[in-house]
Structure formats: C-alpha cells, structure tokens
Design an enzyme around this catalytic site. Structure first.
Site, PDB file in Angstrom:
ATOM      1  N   PRO A 173      41.246  56.811 -75.508  1.00 43.57           N
ATOM      2  CA  PRO A 173      41.421  58.204 -75.362  1.00 43.57           C
ATOM      3  C   PRO A 173      39.896  58.960 -75.641  1.00 43.57           C
ATOM      4  CG  PRO A 173      41.856  57.149 -77.611  1.00 43.57           C
ATOM      5  CD  PRO A 173      41.687  56.193 -76.476  1.00 43.57           C
ATOM      6  N   GLU A 174      39.678  60.048 -74.764  1.00 47.89           N
ATOM      7  CA  GLU A 174      38.483  60.550 -74.638  1.00 47.89           C
ATOM      8  C   GLU A 174      38.659  62.039 -75.148  1.00 47.89           C
ATOM      9  OE1 GLU A 174      35.537  60.161 -71.962  1.00 47.89           O
ATOM     10  OE2 GLU A 174      36.358  58.589 -70.687  1.00 47.89           O
TER      11      GLU A 174
ATOM     12  N   HIS B 128      53.827  48.500 -84.354  1.00 51.59           N
ATOM     13  CA  HIS B 128      52.412  48.885 -84.255  1.00 51.59           C
ATOM     14  C   HIS B 128      51.893  50.015 -85.204  1.00 51.59           C
ATOM     15  CE1 HIS B 128      52.614  46.525 -80.510  1.00 51.59           C
ATOM     16  NE2 HIS B 128      53.352  47.474 -79.788  1.00 51.59           N
TER      17      HIS B 128
ATOM     18  N   ARG C 252      46.053  47.542 -80.450  1.00 48.59           N
ATOM     19  CA  ARG C 252      45.011  46.799 -80.382  1.00 48.59           C
ATOM     20  C   ARG C 252      44.276  46.757 -81.793  1.00 48.59           C
ATOM     21  NH1 ARG C 252      42.585  47.609 -74.514  1.00 48.59           N
ATOM     22  NH2 ARG C 252      41.520  45.645 -74.980  1.00 48.59           N
TER      23      ARG C 252
ATOM     24  N   ARG D 132      13.628  62.648 -72.876  1.00 48.47           N
ATOM     25  CA  ARG D 132      13.994  61.328 -72.915  1.00 48.47           C
ATOM     26  C   ARG D 132      13.491  60.599 -71.572  1.00 48.47           C
ATOM     27  NH1 ARG D 132      18.201  59.307 -76.634  1.00 48.47           N
ATOM     28  NH2 ARG D 132      17.721  60.562 -78.571  1.00 48.47           N
TER      29      ARG D 132
END
Ligand code: ZN
Length: 283
Positions: free
Chosen positions: A2-3, A94, A114, A156
């Site tokens: 998921p983002e 799950h 997972r 950076r």
C-alpha cells in the site's frame, strides 16, 4: 505494497466508522502483530480496553488512532488491511488483531497475510507518535513546506528519485508514485538534485499531488461504506499509471517505448524521450 493514497483511503474510512467509539475488547490473535509493543500482547490488550477513539491521523504510510493523549499506531507493511464490519462475521486466519466496541456495532480487524505490518501503543502519541517523529511530513499534510523541502533537496548530493524516497526529507512517496511524478515533470530519475531548478522541483511536487489525487479519487469509490480496506495486490490505481510497470509500452505523451532500469534492487520506469538521461547522473 500500500502506498500513501491507499493508506489515506483507509484513514478516511476509519474516521467515518471508528472515531467516537469506545474499545470494549482488544484481542491479539498473533503476537507478531504487536511485536513492537515490548510489554507484550496482554499488556497491549489491557491498555486499549475502555479507550475512546478520538481521531484518525496519518503521516506517510503510518496511521494512528488518537485515544485522548495516547494513540494506537499502525503500519500496514506489505499486505496489512484494516477491516470494519459486522462483528458476527467469521474471523479469517489472516486476522492478527481484533477490536470490539462498547456500542456492539461493527468491529475493527487488522488482517495481515505476510505479517510485515504491526500495531503499537504510543503513550502520549496523539499528536505525533514518538516512533515516527523522525519521519518528515508527507505532501498531503498541512505541515508540508515545499520551499523548505526544495532547499534541502538542492543541498543534497544525490539523485532526485533517491531524494523522493528518503523518508527524512519527505514521507509517503514510494517507488510507483516517484516514477509517475518524475514522468509528469519530465525528469530522469538519476538527475543530480543540485542541478534542479526551483521550478522543476515545484513541477515534480505538482506531479506528486496529481497522481495522489487521482489515486484517492479511484480509491474513494472502491470500498463500500462499511468496509475499510487496503489491498496492495488489487491496485485500483493501476489503470492511471503512465510508465510504472509498463516497460516496452508506448509513453502516453510521445509514444516512445517505456524503459526499465534497475534501481536499488527494484526498477525505475521512464520515457527515454520525455525524460532524457542526464550526462552525469547520480544513480
Ligand atoms: Zn515520452
């Protein structure tokens, strides 16, 4: 995985269905789900019992439910889901943790096939849990400051995609959204950050906002009112992707075949024409 837009969709669902309700029982069904709670699963359940959810907040891919001054912090990992539904429905294998509420209404389940995700209690963490205080604001937060971020990015010595993925600079931008935003801004992923103009960095974050907004619109229509869900596999945002995962397919802007390069053990997708390789890139 998921983002940010998927996590924000979950946050909105929690805000609609869980805020204002008081936890009756917290049941840990797999100790790995609360492995960051050092006092153990029984203590986790005890501290949550009787607490009222007072909000639903997010920074990057972390979600937390303020409980007065404290908070319940969640990270969904690779496959985590937060599901709200009928408390009588069968509990899948799950489901790692389950919360019932004193009103007897829909319960909240943390399902994680997972088991990379986790839940943790954060004492005093309602405004910002200490465990994630080192993570920079994400582009959807009110605290996000583009001018300050632009200065830090240009200072950076790195490639722009590495900077986008650096959670100490800006949080919540994963591989997919980085590639999509770079394509929109016509920037190659290895462009040295010190060579970028303010205008180019502004265009890049306009791209980030656009892809997030499109995914949120798609996600906002994909779950029904009692089912708060995030599923990294189903990818309802896939349809809108211009380059990510599309090696060899035509660039939607110019038709050149999308290229794939190895990047940090994963891949970067870009258009060879719209996003020319820099002469001296930072890979
Ligand atoms: Zn192109």
């Amino acid at each position: 995985m998921p983002e940010l837009p998927e996590v924000e969709t979950v946050r909105r669902g929690l805000e609609a269905h869980v805020v204002g309700r008081t936890i009756d029982q917290a049941e840990v069904r797999h100790p790995r789900a609360v492995r960051r709670h050092l006092a153990g699963p029984d203590d986790f359940a005890a501290v949550l019992r009787g607490r009222t959810v007072t909000g639903a907040r997010r920074r990057g891919k972390y979600l937390w439910l303020p409980l007065g001054d404290d908070a319940l912090l969640a990270h969904l990992g690779m496959s985590g889901q937060l599901l709200v539904g009928d408390p009588q429905r069968p509990v899948s294998s799950h489901v790692r943790a389950r919360f019932t509420f004193t009103d007897g209404g829909p319960d909240l389940r943390f399902s994680d096939q997972r088991t990379f995700g986790h839940l943790v209690w954060s004492a005093g963490g309602a405004v910002l849990p200490g465990l994630i205080a080192h993570i920079a604001p994400d582009p959807l937060e009110a605290a996000f400051d583009l001018a300050a971020l632009t200065q830090r990015i240009r200072a950076r010595r790195t490639g722009i995609k590495r900077a986008l993925l650096d959670q100490s600079l800006v949080s919540g931008i994963g591989n997919i959204y980085a590639d999509e935003a770079l394509w929109r801004a016509r920037l190659h992923w290895a462009r040295p950050t010190e060579t970028l103009t303010r205008r180019q960095i502004a265009a890049l974050f306009t791209g980030v906002h656009e892809v997030f907004a499109e995914a949120l619109r798609a996600g906002g229509t994909s779950f029904d009112s009692l089912y708060v869900n995030v599923d990294g596999e189903s990818g309802y945002f896939d349809r809108a992707l211009a380059v990510y995962g599309r090696a060899g397919e035509p660039c939607p802007r110019c038709g050149a075949p999308v290229r794939r390069d190895p990047f940090m053990n994963r891949s970067s997708y870009s258009c060879p024409v719209c996003q020319p390789r820099p002469r001296r890139g930072r890979w």
